[in-house]
Each structure stands twice: as structure tokens, then as C-alpha cells.
Design a protein around this motif. Structure first.
Motif, PDB file in Angstrom:
ATOM      1  N   ASP A  95     -11.914   8.530  -7.467  1.00  0.00           N
ATOM      2  CA  ASP A  95     -11.324   7.707  -8.520  1.00  0.00           C
ATOM      3  C   ASP A  95     -12.318   6.668  -9.036  1.00  0.00           C
ATOM      4  OD1 ASP A  95     -11.394   6.110  -6.276  1.00  0.00           O
ATOM      5  OD2 ASP A  95      -9.263   5.612  -6.281  1.00  0.00           O
ATOM      6  N   PHE A 141      -8.377  -3.799  -6.520  1.00  0.00           N
ATOM      7  CA  PHE A 141      -9.130  -2.554  -6.457  1.00  0.00           C
ATOM      8  C   PHE A 141     -10.624  -2.752  -6.678  1.00  0.00           C
ATOM      9  CE2 PHE A 141      -4.828  -0.946  -7.477  1.00  0.00           C
ATOM     10  CZ  PHE A 141      -4.684  -0.044  -6.421  1.00  0.00           C
ATOM     11  N   ALA A 212      -7.383   2.831 -10.864  1.00  0.00           N
ATOM     12  CA  ALA A 212      -6.159   3.010 -10.089  1.00  0.00           C
ATOM     13  C   ALA A 212      -5.200   3.910 -10.866  1.00  0.00           C
ATOM     14  CB  ALA A 212      -5.501   1.663  -9.823  1.00  0.00           C
ATOM     15  N   HIS A 215       0.518   5.683  -9.939  1.00  0.00           N
ATOM     16  CA  HIS A 215       1.346   5.480  -8.745  1.00  0.00           C
ATOM     17  C   HIS A 215       0.765   4.418  -7.821  1.00  0.00           C
ATOM     18  CE1 HIS A 215      -1.606   8.078  -6.691  1.00  0.00           C
ATOM     19  NE2 HIS A 215      -1.107   7.616  -5.554  1.00  0.00           N
ATOM     20  N   ARG A 216      -0.517   4.078  -8.000  1.00  0.00           N
ATOM     21  CA  ARG A 216      -1.124   3.015  -7.201  1.00  0.00           C
ATOM     22  C   ARG A 216      -1.142   1.675  -7.923  1.00  0.00           C
ATOM     23  NH1 ARG A 216      -6.362   5.316  -3.869  1.00  0.00           N
ATOM     24  NH2 ARG A 216      -5.252   6.924  -2.692  1.00  0.00           N
ATOM     25  N   TYR A 221       2.628  -0.693  -3.890  1.00  0.00           N
ATOM     26  CA  TYR A 221       1.504   0.020  -3.293  1.00  0.00           C
ATOM     27  C   TYR A 221       0.442  -0.967  -2.826  1.00  0.00           C
ATOM     28  CZ  TYR A 221      -2.485   3.063  -2.608  1.00  0.00           C
ATOM     29  OH  TYR A 221      -3.560   3.703  -2.053  1.00  0.00           O
ATOM     30  N   ALA A 222       0.101  -1.939  -3.670  1.00  0.00           N
ATOM     31  CA  ALA A 222      -0.950  -2.893  -3.311  1.00  0.00           C
ATOM     32  C   ALA A 222      -0.571  -3.700  -2.080  1.00  0.00           C
ATOM     33  CB  ALA A 222      -1.237  -3.822  -4.495  1.00  0.00           C
ATOM     34  N   ARG A 225      -0.966  -1.632   1.006  1.00  0.00           N
ATOM     35  CA  ARG A 225      -2.377  -1.577   1.381  1.00  0.00           C
ATOM     36  C   ARG A 225      -2.843  -2.906   1.972  1.00  0.00           C
ATOM     37  NH1 ARG A 225      -5.501   2.862  -0.541  1.00  0.00           N
ATOM     38  NH2 ARG A 225      -7.213   1.827   0.553  1.00  0.00           N
ATOM     39  N   PHE A 299      -1.466   6.716   3.880  1.00  0.00           N
ATOM     40  CA  PHE A 299      -1.876   6.844   2.481  1.00  0.00           C
ATOM     41  C   PHE A 299      -2.567   8.165   2.196  1.00  0.00           C
ATOM     42  CE2 PHE A 299      -2.255   2.329   3.693  1.00  0.00           C
ATOM     43  CZ  PHE A 299      -1.362   1.762   2.812  1.00  0.00           C
ATOM     44  N   GLU A 304      -0.251  12.218   1.581  1.00  0.00           N
ATOM     45  CA  GLU A 304      -0.620  12.330   0.166  1.00  0.00           C
ATOM     46  C   GLU A 304      -0.280  13.721  -0.369  1.00  0.00           C
ATOM     47  OE1 GLU A 304      -2.348  11.251  -3.599  1.00  0.00           O
ATOM     48  OE2 GLU A 304      -1.192  10.312  -1.991  1.00  0.00           O
TER      49      GLU A 304
END
Length: 311
Positions: A95, A141, A212, A215-216, A221-222, A225, A299, A304
């Protein structure tokens, strides 16, 4: 033949993988150093194979396809390492997109510092995020470091890095399969390197962008993480059987959760966009307290694949 290989693990991200590869194809000043670009397809269905076949003609360097059908981030990295004998390994996530001078800057920094592992800055991009969350997510990110190239005290993550194989990547499978589904395989690797007296470097000009996906690019999500990142110090201490260290990190985490949680509540009441940063710090504090098995978010790997199969 050159002495450095670029390794890109991937799992069903065809568009971002193509962007990452084209950014490597465009690297400048490394024609005599880059031996191969290795793509590790971690999809059991080997979905990236046809794309790699199509893109081979666009690369000035060998483009190597590796299928690792058992999902797992550590397995994917280890499979990529097995496909090359290069003495230097540059990691780029699927990514990410590298600037044209990325690899040259990493190599120059490693030569200058003699570091076993060199890291570079990351500019986060979250185009699909809500407007009030975007600044926080792009910082989340992203990755900033010193303004100048040189040695640094502690490592960063594996994305956008250059590792000396002989010292930083020992053995046939240096990444721990225990982290296949949770991530943190690079934390384990670098903690062991630091314990051996390894040195870390920073390449200020080796910039990449990290995009990102939708979906992130969410608060949930953050924060998940962030919770996992918070678990890191406690888990590292526990792995070393440093129980006083575990207790110390848990006390620190409890304090962070209480202080930042209270501040986050106050900012939530006034709808301040700055509350996202405090949610993040609160989550990291909670992670230091609840670091045990059973609390580890998943994750990667099978988790996934299951998410992708649902979409």
C-alpha cells in the motif's frame, strides 16, 4: 548482478500493488545495485500471478513472483527472503509508493552510517476518511523522523526499510510465525537485533507515501491498531521474562489510559477534532495493560483473508 532486492508482500490489493511496483520501476540511480524485485503473493488463490506476468515487461530488473499460499505476514516475508540471495533487502509494503530517489537514499544512508537496519519517512494518505479524521489518520499512517540522515536510537517498522541480511536477518526464517496474524513480526526482529548490539539508521530523503484503503481509514481501525501498538512494550518485556519491566509498562499504561481518557472525554463533549489523538493515546495505554494472549487483535493472515472473502 546487484546486491539489493526489493521485497513486496501482497494480499489481494491489485491496484495498490501495481502502484507500488511502478514506483519501484521508476527508481533512479540504482541500476547497478538492484538485483530483483520480489513480490510475495500471500493469497491462497495466487491472485497476483497474472498481474506480475503482465508487468514484467515494464521492469528494467527481474520481477520475481513467489506464491506463499498459507496466509501470514511473517510467512510472506520469509518466503520472499528465500527467493533471493541479495545481501541487502529493501522492504516496501503493497500500500506504499516510493519516491524516485527512495532506494538510492536508503543505500546511501546505510553506507554512511553502517547501520544494520535503515528506515525512511512515510507520508500518510487517507483520501476516503471523514474530513475531521483525515489529519489524524494521515499522521497515524505516516512516519516522521530526524531532518538529517544518521544513526537513531530505536527502530521503526519494516515498511520502508533496508536491512543488512547478514546481521539483521539471521537464519532461514528470521520473521517469527507467531506474529503471522497479529503483526509485530518486525518488532520481534528488531528487538532481537537491538539486544545483539545492532545499529539503526535514518534516511531522511527515502520518502514513501502510504495509502490507507477505505476499510482502514476509520477511527475504529486506527484505534484497534493503536491498542496493538500499545501492547508492544509489555509483550517485548514479557518475551524477555522481564517481569519488573512488564509491571512498569502496565503501570505506565494505566496512567496513560486514565489521563488521556479523561482529556479525550472533555474534547468529545465539545466535538473537537483533536479528540482523535487522545483516543489514540488512551488506546495505547490500555494496550500496555491488556497485553496478554487473548487480547491481541488480528489484522493479517487468515483474518484478512476472511475479511476479503466477506467483501
Amino acid at each position: 548482478m546487484g546486491d539489493v532486492a526489493v521485497l513486496i508482500p501482497t494480499l489481494r490489493r491489485p491496484e495498490s500493488l501495481a502502484r507500488a511496483l511502478r514506483s519501484v520501476f521508476a527508481q533512479e540511480g540504482v541500476a547497478d545495485r538492484l538485483s530483483a524485485i520480489v513480490v510475495v503473493d500471500n493469497d491462497p488463490a495466487a491472485s497476483a500471478r497474472s498481474m506480475i506476468d503482465e508487468l514484467r515487461s515494464a521492469s528494467a530488473w527481474p520481477l520475481v513472483y513467489v506464491s506463499e499460499p498459507t496466509p501470514g505476514v511473517a510467512r510472506a516475508r520469509n518466503a520472499g527472503l528465500a527467493a533471493t540471495d541479495a545481501s541487502l533487502i529493501a522492504f516496501l509494503d503493497d500500500d506504499e509508493a516510493a519516491s524516485p530517489g527512495w532506494l538510492g537514499a536508503l543505500l546511501a544512508a546505510q553506507s554512511r552510517t553502517g547501520a544494520d537496519a535503515v528506515f525512511g519517512p512515510i507520508t500518510g494518505r487517507a483520501p476516503d476518511a471523514k474530513a475531521w479524521l483525515r489529519p489524524y489518520l494521515e499522521r497515524f499512517f505516516g512516519r516522521d523522523g530526524p531532518a538529517q540522515t544518521g544513526l537513531i536510537a530505536h527502530p521503526w517498522g519494516c515498511g520502508n526499510s533496508l536491512l543488512v541480511r547478514a546481521t539483521a536477518l539471521p537464519g532461514a526464517a528470521p520473521f517469527s510465525a507467531a506474529a503471522d496474524h497479529t503483526g509485530g513480526e518486525d518488532d520481534i526482529l528488531f528487538a532481537a537485533l537491538e539486544a545483539r548490539g545492532g545499529r539503526f539508521g535514518w534516511a531522511a530523503e527515502a520518502r514513501v507515501e502510504e495509502f490507507a484503503p477505505a476499510h482502514r481509514a476509520t477511527l475504529g481501525y486506527a484505534l484497534t491498531r493503536a491498542f496493538a501498538y500499545g501492547q508492544g512494550p509489555s509483550q517485548t518485556a514479557a518475551a524477555a521474562r522481564n517481569w519488573p519491566g512488564v509491571i512498569r509498562w502496565m503501570v505506565i499504561g494505566a496512567g496513560q489510559a486514565a489521563i488521556f481518557g479523561a482529556a479525550a472525554l472533555a474534547l468529545t463533549l465539545i466535538h473537537s477534532p483533536k479528540r482523535a489523538e487522545l483516543y489514540d493515546r488512551t488506546a495505547r495505554g490500555i494496550g500496555k495493560v491488556f497485553w496478554m494472549k487473548g487480547f491481541e487483535p488480528r489484522f493479517y493472515g487468515a483474518a484478512e483473508v476472511a475479511r476479503l472473502n466477506r467483501t
